[in-house]
Design a protein around this motif. Structure first.
Motif, PDB file in Angstrom:
ATOM      1  N   SER A 104       0.793  -1.396   0.149  1.00  0.00           N
ATOM      2  CA  SER A 104       0.068  -0.075   0.262  1.00  0.00           C
ATOM      3  C   SER A 104       0.962   1.148  -0.016  1.00  0.00           C
ATOM      4  O   SER A 104       0.094   2.382  -0.043  1.00  0.00           O
ATOM      5  CB  SER A 104      -0.864   0.169   1.174  1.00  0.00           C
ATOM      6  OG  SER A 104      -0.200   0.067   2.364  1.00  0.00           O
ATOM      7  N   ALA A 105       2.039   1.145   0.166  1.00  0.00           N
ATOM      8  CA  ALA A 105       3.073   2.533   0.311  1.00  0.00           C
ATOM      9  C   ALA A 105       2.807   3.413  -0.984  1.00  0.00           C
ATOM     10  O   ALA A 105       2.993   4.693  -0.572  1.00  0.00           O
ATOM     11  CB  ALA A 105       4.377   2.280   0.432  1.00  0.00           C
ATOM     12  N   HIS A 106       2.393   3.038  -2.085  1.00  0.00           N
ATOM     13  CA  HIS A 106       2.210   3.809  -3.153  1.00  0.00           C
ATOM     14  C   HIS A 106       0.975   4.532  -3.299  1.00  0.00           C
ATOM     15  O   HIS A 106       0.734   5.416  -4.158  1.00  0.00           O
ATOM     16  CB  HIS A 106       2.468   3.008  -4.342  1.00  0.00           C
ATOM     17  CG  HIS A 106       1.433   1.770  -4.680  1.00  0.00           C
ATOM     18  ND1 HIS A 106       1.515   0.585  -3.881  1.00  0.00           N
ATOM     19  CD2 HIS A 106       0.446   1.715  -5.506  1.00  0.00           C
ATOM     20  CE1 HIS A 106       0.316  -0.042  -4.185  1.00  0.00           C
ATOM     21  NE2 HIS A 106      -0.132   0.572  -5.223  1.00  0.00           N
ATOM     22  N   LEU A 107      -0.197   4.075  -2.794  1.00  0.00           N
ATOM     23  CA  LEU A 107      -1.619   4.486  -2.896  1.00  0.00           C
ATOM     24  C   LEU A 107      -1.611   5.992  -2.312  1.00  0.00           C
ATOM     25  O   LEU A 107      -2.519   6.697  -3.398  1.00  0.00           O
ATOM     26  CB  LEU A 107      -2.460   3.432  -2.169  1.00  0.00           C
ATOM     27  CG  LEU A 107      -2.534   2.074  -2.411  1.00  0.00           C
ATOM     28  CD1 LEU A 107      -3.452   1.397  -1.538  1.00  0.00           C
ATOM     29  CD2 LEU A 107      -3.381   2.139  -3.890  1.00  0.00           C
ATOM     30  N   PRO A 108      -1.113   6.537  -1.432  1.00  0.00           N
ATOM     31  CA  PRO A 108      -1.284   7.876  -1.210  1.00  0.00           C
ATOM     32  C   PRO A 108      -0.594   8.761  -2.351  1.00  0.00           C
ATOM     33  O   PRO A 108      -1.047  10.128  -2.400  1.00  0.00           O
ATOM     34  CB  PRO A 108      -0.397   7.966   0.322  1.00  0.00           C
ATOM     35  CG  PRO A 108      -0.476   6.651   0.770  1.00  0.00           C
ATOM     36  CD  PRO A 108      -0.222   5.669  -0.281  1.00  0.00           C
ATOM     37  N   ALA A 109       0.281   8.303  -3.198  1.00  0.00           N
ATOM     38  CA  ALA A 109       0.708   9.213  -4.223  1.00  0.00           C
ATOM     39  C   ALA A 109      -0.281   9.354  -5.468  1.00  0.00           C
ATOM     40  O   ALA A 109       0.063  10.220  -6.301  1.00  0.00           O
ATOM     41  CB  ALA A 109       2.051   8.410  -4.775  1.00  0.00           C
ATOM     42  N   ILE A 110      -1.430   8.864  -5.275  1.00  0.00           N
ATOM     43  CA  ILE A 110      -2.279   8.621  -6.532  1.00  0.00           C
ATOM     44  C   ILE A 110      -3.185   9.871  -6.188  1.00  0.00           C
ATOM     45  O   ILE A 110      -3.940   9.981  -5.217  1.00  0.00           O
ATOM     46  CB  ILE A 110      -3.195   7.188  -6.748  1.00  0.00           C
ATOM     47  CG1 ILE A 110      -1.977   6.196  -6.749  1.00  0.00           C
ATOM     48  CG2 ILE A 110      -3.994   7.348  -7.647  1.00  0.00           C
ATOM     49  CD1 ILE A 110      -2.662   4.757  -6.867  1.00  0.00           C
ATOM     50  N   SER A 111      -3.384  10.772  -7.341  1.00  0.00           N
ATOM     51  CA  SER A 111      -4.096  11.807  -7.132  1.00  0.00           C
ATOM     52  C   SER A 111      -5.552  11.682  -7.564  1.00  0.00           C
ATOM     53  O   SER A 111      -6.518  12.549  -7.306  1.00  0.00           O
ATOM     54  CB  SER A 111      -3.411  13.186  -7.630  1.00  0.00           C
ATOM     55  OG  SER A 111      -3.251  12.781  -9.131  1.00  0.00           O
ATOM     56  N   VAL A 112      -5.776  11.025  -8.413  1.00  0.00           N
ATOM     57  CA  VAL A 112      -7.127  10.684  -9.004  1.00  0.00           C
ATOM     58  C   VAL A 112      -8.180   9.846  -8.223  1.00  0.00           C
ATOM     59  O   VAL A 112      -7.605   9.193  -7.338  1.00  0.00           O
ATOM     60  CB  VAL A 112      -7.088   9.933 -10.381  1.00  0.00           C
ATOM     61  CG1 VAL A 112      -6.234  10.685 -11.345  1.00  0.00           C
ATOM     62  CG2 VAL A 112      -6.623   8.583 -10.336  1.00  0.00           C
ATOM     63  N   PRO A 113      -9.351   9.849  -8.264  1.00  0.00           N
ATOM     64  CA  PRO A 113     -10.113   9.221  -7.410  1.00  0.00           C
ATOM     65  C   PRO A 113     -10.247   7.724  -7.414  1.00  0.00           C
ATOM     66  O   PRO A 113     -10.028   7.261  -8.682  1.00  0.00           O
ATOM     67  CB  PRO A 113     -11.615   9.774  -7.957  1.00  0.00           C
ATOM     68  CG  PRO A 113     -11.468  10.957  -8.530  1.00  0.00           C
ATOM     69  CD  PRO A 113      -9.854  11.039  -9.128  1.00  0.00           C
ATOM     70  N   GLN A 114     -10.076   7.239  -6.438  1.00  0.00           N
ATOM     71  CA  GLN A 114      -9.967   5.698  -6.280  1.00  0.00           C
ATOM     72  C   GLN A 114     -11.219   5.012  -5.530  1.00  0.00           C
ATOM     73  O   GLN A 114     -11.717   5.435  -4.598  1.00  0.00           O
ATOM     74  CB  GLN A 114      -8.704   5.208  -5.313  1.00  0.00           C
ATOM     75  CG  GLN A 114      -7.487   5.859  -6.010  1.00  0.00           C
ATOM     76  CD  GLN A 114      -6.188   5.469  -5.169  1.00  0.00           C
ATOM     77  OE1 GLN A 114      -5.783   4.496  -4.986  1.00  0.00           O
ATOM     78  NE2 GLN A 114      -5.893   6.428  -4.116  1.00  0.00           N
ATOM     79  N   LEU A 115     -11.622   3.959  -6.020  1.00  0.00           N
ATOM     80  CA  LEU A 115     -12.803   3.143  -5.584  1.00  0.00           C
ATOM     81  C   LEU A 115     -12.463   1.908  -5.209  1.00  0.00           C
ATOM     82  O   LEU A 115     -11.933   1.029  -6.195  1.00  0.00           O
ATOM     83  CB  LEU A 115     -14.026   3.206  -6.405  1.00  0.00           C
ATOM     84  CG  LEU A 115     -15.247   2.336  -6.014  1.00  0.00           C
ATOM     85  CD1 LEU A 115     -16.104   3.027  -4.731  1.00  0.00           C
ATOM     86  CD2 LEU A 115     -16.273   2.153  -7.079  1.00  0.00           C
ATOM     87  N   PHE A 116     -12.403   1.542  -3.756  1.00  0.00           N
ATOM     88  CA  PHE A 116     -12.292   0.149  -3.520  1.00  0.00           C
ATOM     89  C   PHE A 116     -13.223  -0.714  -3.226  1.00  0.00           C
ATOM     90  O   PHE A 116     -14.387  -0.399  -2.454  1.00  0.00           O
ATOM     91  CB  PHE A 116     -11.415   0.319  -2.164  1.00  0.00           C
ATOM     92  CG  PHE A 116     -10.264   0.566  -2.167  1.00  0.00           C
ATOM     93  CD1 PHE A 116      -9.088  -0.133  -2.049  1.00  0.00           C
ATOM     94  CD2 PHE A 116     -10.080   2.040  -2.075  1.00  0.00           C
ATOM     95  CE1 PHE A 116      -7.641   0.519  -2.080  1.00  0.00           C
ATOM     96  CE2 PHE A 116      -8.519   2.512  -2.127  1.00  0.00           C
ATOM     97  CZ  PHE A 116      -7.519   1.681  -2.123  1.00  0.00           C
ATOM     98  N   VAL A 117     -13.818  -1.643  -4.029  1.00  0.00           N
ATOM     99  CA  VAL A 117     -15.185  -2.445  -3.866  1.00  0.00           C
ATOM    100  C   VAL A 117     -14.557  -3.809  -3.215  1.00  0.00           C
ATOM    101  O   VAL A 117     -13.636  -4.233  -3.767  1.00  0.00           O
ATOM    102  CB  VAL A 117     -15.750  -2.686  -5.568  1.00  0.00           C
ATOM    103  CG1 VAL A 117     -16.824  -3.683  -5.073  1.00  0.00           C
ATOM    104  CG2 VAL A 117     -15.903  -1.443  -6.133  1.00  0.00           C
ATOM    105  N   GLU A 118     -15.097  -3.694  -2.059  1.00  0.00           N
ATOM    106  CA  GLU A 118     -14.172  -4.913  -1.112  1.00  0.00           C
ATOM    107  C   GLU A 118     -15.338  -5.989  -0.545  1.00  0.00           C
ATOM    108  O   GLU A 118     -16.604  -5.377   0.032  1.00  0.00           O
ATOM    109  CB  GLU A 118     -13.665  -4.314   0.048  1.00  0.00           C
ATOM    110  CG  GLU A 118     -12.371  -3.393  -0.458  1.00  0.00           C
ATOM    111  CD  GLU A 118     -11.291  -4.273  -1.013  1.00  0.00           C
ATOM    112  OE1 GLU A 118     -11.171  -5.356  -0.815  1.00  0.00           O
ATOM    113  OE2 GLU A 118     -10.591  -3.829  -1.811  1.00  0.00           O
ATOM    114  N   GLY A 119     -15.144  -7.060  -0.265  1.00  0.00           N
ATOM    115  CA  GLY A 119     -15.914  -7.794   0.179  1.00  0.00           C
ATOM    116  C   GLY A 119     -15.631  -7.636   1.597  1.00  0.00           C
ATOM    117  O   GLY A 119     -14.581  -7.751   2.196  1.00  0.00           O
ATOM    118  N   ALA A 120     -16.730  -7.744   2.485  1.00  0.00           N
ATOM    119  CA  ALA A 120     -16.537  -7.374   4.011  1.00  0.00           C
ATOM    120  C   ALA A 120     -15.954  -8.428   4.565  1.00  0.00           C
ATOM    121  O   ALA A 120     -15.154  -8.379   5.729  1.00  0.00           O
ATOM    122  CB  ALA A 120     -17.854  -7.251   4.620  1.00  0.00           C
ATOM    123  N   ASN A 121     -15.785  -9.640   3.930  1.00  0.00           N
ATOM    124  CA  ASN A 121     -14.839 -10.969   4.592  1.00  0.00           C
ATOM    125  C   ASN A 121     -13.900 -11.327   3.930  1.00  0.00           C
ATOM    126  O   ASN A 121     -13.461 -12.541   3.741  1.00  0.00           O
ATOM    127  CB  ASN A 121     -16.057 -11.987   4.849  1.00  0.00           C
ATOM    128  CG  ASN A 121     -17.284 -11.865   5.819  1.00  0.00           C
ATOM    129  OD1 ASN A 121     -16.946 -11.124   6.783  1.00  0.00           O
ATOM    130  ND2 ASN A 121     -18.401 -12.570   5.359  1.00  0.00           N
TER     131      ASN A 121
END
Length: 180
Positions: A104-121
């Motif tokens: 995940s270290a690279h994720l904060p460098a992304i400036s465009v909108p990000q959508l995480f679609v995640e299963g709760a389990n």
């Protein structure tokens, strides 16, 4: 690329008027089960963007399931691609049972909108607190939860074909891709 989940998602998006381009990574094309170096996947994403620029210029949303989404995020963070938005379908934050190995270290460098679609389990984002911290560290990110869903969005006790599961996510993916 031909997995029923992805076929269902692509067919439903297309039916809703969203253009879809699917592709495979080099390791899949070579018949291997394990991904090769991240640089190969980043180069693949770069090639996809170049193809889009030549054949369908304009904004696009990069969408990937698990590894494909993670590699899109790496490519975007490195500046190899410039999508208008990113959608991760089951982002693999870490290998199952290995929260000490976050990706995940690279994720904060992304400036465009990000959508995480995640299963709760989903075991790839457990413990949830770690996942929540990662999302909070992003510049513009939101999460859409699939109640009871695992990494493949299957819900225990609700037997549905993978194609139907993928199609069921088209609404949220299409709305985000359309900037809504």
């Amino acid at each position: 690329m031909e997995h029923p989940f992805l076929v269902g998602l692509a067919d439903a998006l297309t039916a809703d008027g969203v253009a879809v381009l699917r592709f495979v990574f080099p390791y899949v094309e070579a018949g291997r089960r394990m991904p090769g170096p991240a640089a190969h996947a980043v180069a693949t994403w770069r090639g996809v963007e170049a193809w889009l620029a030549a054949h369908a210029p304009g904004d696009y949303t990069a969408v990937g399931k698990s590894y494909g989404g993670r590699m899109a995020s790496v490519a975007a963070a490195e500046g190899a691609i410039a999508p208008a938005r990113l959608v991760y379908l089951g982002y693999p934050l870490h290998p199952p049972g290995r929260p000490d190995k976050p990706r995940s270290a690279h994720l904060p460098a992304i400036s465009v909108p990000q959508l995480f679609v995640e299963g709760a389990n989903d075991p790839f984002i457990d413990p949830r607190g770690q996942f929540d911290e990662v999302v909070a560290s992003c510049q513009d990110a939101r999460v859409r939860w699939v109640d009871g869903g695992n990494h493949s969005f299957e819900v225990k006790g609700a037997r549905r074909p993978a194609e139907q599961i993928g199609a069921g996510l088209a609404g949220v993916v299409g709305a985000f891709a359309g900037g809504r």
